[in-house]
Write a protein that holds these residues in place. Structure first.
Motif, PDB file in Angstrom:
ATOM      1  N   LYS A 149       1.173   4.187  -2.921  1.00 10.53           N
ATOM      2  CA  LYS A 149       0.940   5.612  -2.646  1.00 10.53           C
ATOM      3  C   LYS A 149       2.073   6.470  -3.220  1.00 10.53           C
ATOM      4  O   LYS A 149       1.852   7.564  -3.697  1.00 10.53           O
ATOM      5  CB  LYS A 149       0.821   5.844  -1.132  1.00 10.53           C
ATOM      6  CG  LYS A 149      -0.602   5.563  -0.636  1.00 10.53           C
ATOM      7  CD  LYS A 149      -0.728   5.820   0.857  1.00 10.53           C
ATOM      8  CE  LYS A 149      -2.076   5.329   1.364  1.00 10.53           C
ATOM      9  NZ  LYS A 149      -2.074   5.100   2.820  1.00 10.53           N
ATOM     10  N   LYS A 150       3.290   5.923  -3.144  1.00 13.57           N
ATOM     11  CA  LYS A 150       4.439   6.677  -3.659  1.00 13.57           C
ATOM     12  C   LYS A 150       4.624   6.478  -5.162  1.00 13.57           C
ATOM     13  O   LYS A 150       5.172   7.340  -5.846  1.00 13.57           O
ATOM     14  CB  LYS A 150       5.716   6.221  -2.940  1.00 13.57           C
ATOM     15  CG  LYS A 150       5.871   6.801  -1.540  1.00 13.57           C
ATOM     16  CD  LYS A 150       7.155   6.285  -0.880  1.00 13.57           C
ATOM     17  CE  LYS A 150       6.970   6.053   0.605  1.00 13.57           C
ATOM     18  NZ  LYS A 150       7.752   4.944   1.138  1.00 13.57           N
ATOM     19  N   ASN A 151       4.221   5.318  -5.648  1.00 10.75           N
ATOM     20  CA  ASN A 151       4.434   4.962  -7.056  1.00 10.75           C
ATOM     21  C   ASN A 151       3.115   4.465  -7.639  1.00 10.75           C
ATOM     22  O   ASN A 151       2.872   3.253  -7.713  1.00 10.75           O
ATOM     23  CB  ASN A 151       5.475   3.840  -7.192  1.00 10.75           C
ATOM     24  CG  ASN A 151       6.766   4.143  -6.468  1.00 10.75           C
ATOM     25  OD1 ASN A 151       7.648   4.786  -7.011  1.00 10.75           O
ATOM     26  ND2 ASN A 151       6.858   3.696  -5.212  1.00 10.75           N
ATOM     27  N   SER A 152       2.297   5.377  -8.051  1.00 11.71           N
ATOM     28  CA  SER A 152       0.976   5.008  -8.570  1.00 11.71           C
ATOM     29  C   SER A 152       1.119   4.007  -9.726  1.00 11.71           C
ATOM     30  O   SER A 152       1.979   4.190 -10.602  1.00 11.71           O
ATOM     31  CB  SER A 152       0.267   6.273  -9.044  1.00 11.71           C
ATOM     32  OG  SER A 152      -1.038   5.969  -9.436  1.00 11.71           O
ATOM     33  N   PRO A 153       0.317   2.924  -9.733  1.00 15.92           N
ATOM     34  CA  PRO A 153       0.421   1.929 -10.798  1.00 15.92           C
ATOM     35  C   PRO A 153       0.326   2.571 -12.183  1.00 15.92           C
ATOM     36  O   PRO A 153      -0.552   3.393 -12.415  1.00 15.92           O
ATOM     37  CB  PRO A 153      -0.793   1.016 -10.547  1.00 15.92           C
ATOM     38  CG  PRO A 153      -1.086   1.161  -9.104  1.00 15.92           C
ATOM     39  CD  PRO A 153      -0.723   2.568  -8.747  1.00 15.92           C
ATOM     40  N   LYS A 154       1.238   2.192 -13.056  1.00 18.58           N
ATOM     41  CA  LYS A 154       1.253   2.754 -14.412  1.00 18.58           C
ATOM     42  C   LYS A 154       0.399   1.875 -15.319  1.00 18.58           C
ATOM     43  O   LYS A 154       0.794   0.762 -15.663  1.00 18.58           O
ATOM     44  CB  LYS A 154       2.687   2.843 -14.921  1.00 18.58           C
ATOM     45  CG  LYS A 154       3.479   3.895 -14.159  1.00 18.58           C
ATOM     46  CD  LYS A 154       4.847   4.151 -14.744  1.00 18.58           C
ATOM     47  CE  LYS A 154       5.566   5.228 -13.938  1.00 18.58           C
ATOM     48  NZ  LYS A 154       7.028   5.114 -14.050  1.00 18.58           N
ATOM     49  N   VAL A 155      -0.759   2.388 -15.661  1.00 15.82           N
ATOM     50  CA  VAL A 155      -1.758   1.557 -16.332  1.00 15.82           C
ATOM     51  C   VAL A 155      -2.024   2.006 -17.766  1.00 15.82           C
ATOM     52  O   VAL A 155      -3.027   1.622 -18.367  1.00 15.82           O
ATOM     53  CB  VAL A 155      -3.081   1.558 -15.523  1.00 15.82           C
ATOM     54  CG1 VAL A 155      -2.876   0.896 -14.164  1.00 15.82           C
ATOM     55  CG2 VAL A 155      -3.604   2.987 -15.331  1.00 15.82           C
ATOM     56  N   GLY A 156      -1.112   2.813 -18.332  1.00 19.09           N
ATOM     57  CA  GLY A 156      -1.316   3.347 -19.680  1.00 19.09           C
ATOM     58  C   GLY A 156      -1.208   2.310 -20.785  1.00 19.09           C
ATOM     59  O   GLY A 156      -1.752   2.504 -21.875  1.00 19.09           O
ATOM     60  N   SER A 157      -0.503   1.226 -20.521  1.00 18.47           N
ATOM     61  CA  SER A 157      -0.346   0.173 -21.530  1.00 18.47           C
ATOM     62  C   SER A 157       0.177  -1.091 -20.849  1.00 18.47           C
ATOM     63  O   SER A 157       0.603  -1.047 -19.696  1.00 18.47           O
ATOM     64  CB  SER A 157       0.661   0.605 -22.602  1.00 18.47           C
ATOM     65  OG  SER A 157       1.960   0.685 -22.028  1.00 18.47           O
ATOM     66  N   ARG A 158       0.153  -2.197 -21.569  1.00 22.57           N
ATOM     67  CA  ARG A 158       0.699  -3.457 -21.027  1.00 22.57           C
ATOM     68  C   ARG A 158       2.158  -3.293 -20.644  1.00 22.57           C
ATOM     69  O   ARG A 158       2.579  -3.721 -19.568  1.00 22.57           O
ATOM     70  CB  ARG A 158       0.542  -4.573 -22.060  1.00 22.57           C
ATOM     71  CG  ARG A 158       1.151  -5.889 -21.606  1.00 22.57           C
ATOM     72  CD  ARG A 158       1.023  -6.957 -22.673  1.00 22.57           C
ATOM     73  NE  ARG A 158      -0.370  -7.258 -22.922  1.00 22.57           N
ATOM     74  CZ  ARG A 158      -0.788  -8.032 -23.918  1.00 22.57           C
ATOM     75  NH1 ARG A 158       0.087  -8.574 -24.743  1.00 22.57           N
ATOM     76  NH2 ARG A 158      -2.078  -8.274 -24.089  1.00 22.57           N
ATOM     77  N   ASP A 159       2.924  -2.666 -21.542  1.00 26.27           N
ATOM     78  CA  ASP A 159       4.346  -2.446 -21.273  1.00 26.27           C
ATOM     79  C   ASP A 159       4.570  -1.677 -19.977  1.00 26.27           C
ATOM     80  O   ASP A 159       5.390  -2.057 -19.146  1.00 26.27           O
ATOM     81  CB  ASP A 159       4.969  -1.624 -22.417  1.00 26.27           C
ATOM     82  CG  ASP A 159       5.646  -2.533 -23.424  1.00 26.27           C
ATOM     83  OD1 ASP A 159       5.797  -3.737 -23.130  1.00 26.27           O
ATOM     84  OD2 ASP A 159       6.010  -2.041 -24.509  1.00 26.27           O
ATOM     85  N   GLU A 203       0.840  -1.201   0.000  1.00 26.23           N
ATOM     86  CA  GLU A 203       0.000   0.000   0.000  1.00 26.23           C
ATOM     87  C   GLU A 203       0.881   1.260   0.000  1.00 26.23           C
ATOM     88  O   GLU A 203       0.615   2.210  -0.740  1.00 26.23           O
ATOM     89  CB  GLU A 203      -0.911  -0.014   1.233  1.00 26.23           C
ATOM     90  CG  GLU A 203      -2.049   0.979   1.114  1.00 26.23           C
ATOM     91  CD  GLU A 203      -2.889   1.066   2.386  1.00 26.23           C
ATOM     92  OE1 GLU A 203      -2.428   0.585   3.453  1.00 26.23           O
ATOM     93  OE2 GLU A 203      -3.988   1.615   2.311  1.00 26.23           O
ATOM     94  N   ASP A 204       1.923   1.252   0.826  1.00 23.15           N
ATOM     95  CA  ASP A 204       2.847   2.396   0.865  1.00 23.15           C
ATOM     96  C   ASP A 204       3.520   2.587  -0.489  1.00 23.15           C
ATOM     97  O   ASP A 204       3.674   3.715  -0.965  1.00 23.15           O
ATOM     98  CB  ASP A 204       3.927   2.177   1.941  1.00 23.15           C
ATOM     99  CG  ASP A 204       3.339   2.275   3.348  1.00 23.15           C
ATOM    100  OD1 ASP A 204       2.200   2.763   3.486  1.00 23.15           O
ATOM    101  OD2 ASP A 204       4.011   1.852   4.304  1.00 23.15           O
TER     102      ASP A 204
END
Lengths: 186, 186
Positions: free
Chosen positions: B140-150, B136-137
């Motif tokens: 919060k610091k590194n928001s999931p990068k969901v722009g593409s599969r890569d 969870e921490d």
């Protein structure tokens, strides 16, 4: 996953049976789906193994073990292949049952709502698309019971048994779910 | 999980080191947490195994394998014990990387938002509470990068490496994430 289901070929459109007797499942781009088939069937249909066995001399079993034929490493990591449908199933059920085992005995409203949401999202993002679709259908007919740890644990056990039945596996006696997933057997 | 963190004892309040060198982690009720410790440490702290080995004569390793000492079955199922923190970790990372591998190359808005939500909920329901808190921490610091599969695949690889680093394990070379989780090595 949900949005793409209509684009997936139907089971009968391109399916054939693999070595294991399971139907070969394809992705919407027409390629065999790695997360939807056993490794052996995936290797068969992608030409990496023939009915008479692969060229490594290890036979079908050796090939299906994957790493046996390939012990080189990257940064200290064995070059393991992506998990097949069975490895993925085992890992995921283990996680889901453990999630139920750790769910509060008396969850608050937020915890109940988050658990329902989690199950729905799980059925959208699960890597094997046809397993995901099955789980989504199950959830629609049998809404996750999130009133307590006991309720969720039994619901999960029944969900798993529905899949066991479809796959011709024996059902787990759900009266033992706490031994299997919380307390152990001693 | 989140709501209960403040009730959990702090790491130092009751911790001691197990056979494996890891700190023993307890639940908020003061009992050792099965999903947070290795099986061996859990058995040590619950008195099922001593420093000099268990009474089965199999020694520590035999005991940690669990099923070795207990081959009886329930409805055709081996009486397996609940997974420990390491089994749970392996299963869960395998699932998470496979989820990234199956994520659309060009996800739509709904898929992006659902994936972010899934990761957040995952960090709330994960059975090992201190692992969940860590995840969870990280989110919060590194928001999931969901722009593409890569993007998602690389983000997941980096998230896993952060944990590897904390556990003193070697890092995986993320430039190979597609070989490990989508394409295989051949």
């Amino acid at each position: 996953m949900t949005n793409e289901d209509s684009n997936h070929p139907t089971f009968s459109s391109k399916s054939e049976k693999g070595i294991t007797g399971r139907k070969i499942i394809y992705d919407k781009d027409g390629k065999p789906c790695r997360a939807c088939n056993t490794l052996l069937d995936f290797q068969l249909v992608t030409g990496k193994v023939s009915d008479s066995g692969p060229s490594t001399g290890l036979g079908k079993l050796g090939s299906s073990l994957g790493v046996l034929g390939n012990q080189t490493k990257v940064n200290g990591y064995a070059k393991e292949d992506p998990p097949d449908v069975e490895q993925l199933g085992r890992s995921s059920w283990s996680l889901l049952h453990s999630i139920a085992a750790a769910y509060p005995v008396s969850p608050n409203d937020k915890q109940r709502s988050e658990m329902k949401q989690f199950m729905t999202l799980f059925s959208h993002v699960y890597p094997c698309w046809w397993c995901a679709k099955d789980f989504e259908d199950f959830i629609k007919k049998n809404s996750p019971k999130v009133g307590s740890r006991d309720e969720l644990g039994l619901w999960m056990c029944e969900a798993h048994n529905e899949v066991n039945e479809k796959l011709g596996k024996s059902k787990f006696d759900c009266s033992f779910w706490k031994n299997r997933w919380i307390d152990g057997w001693d």
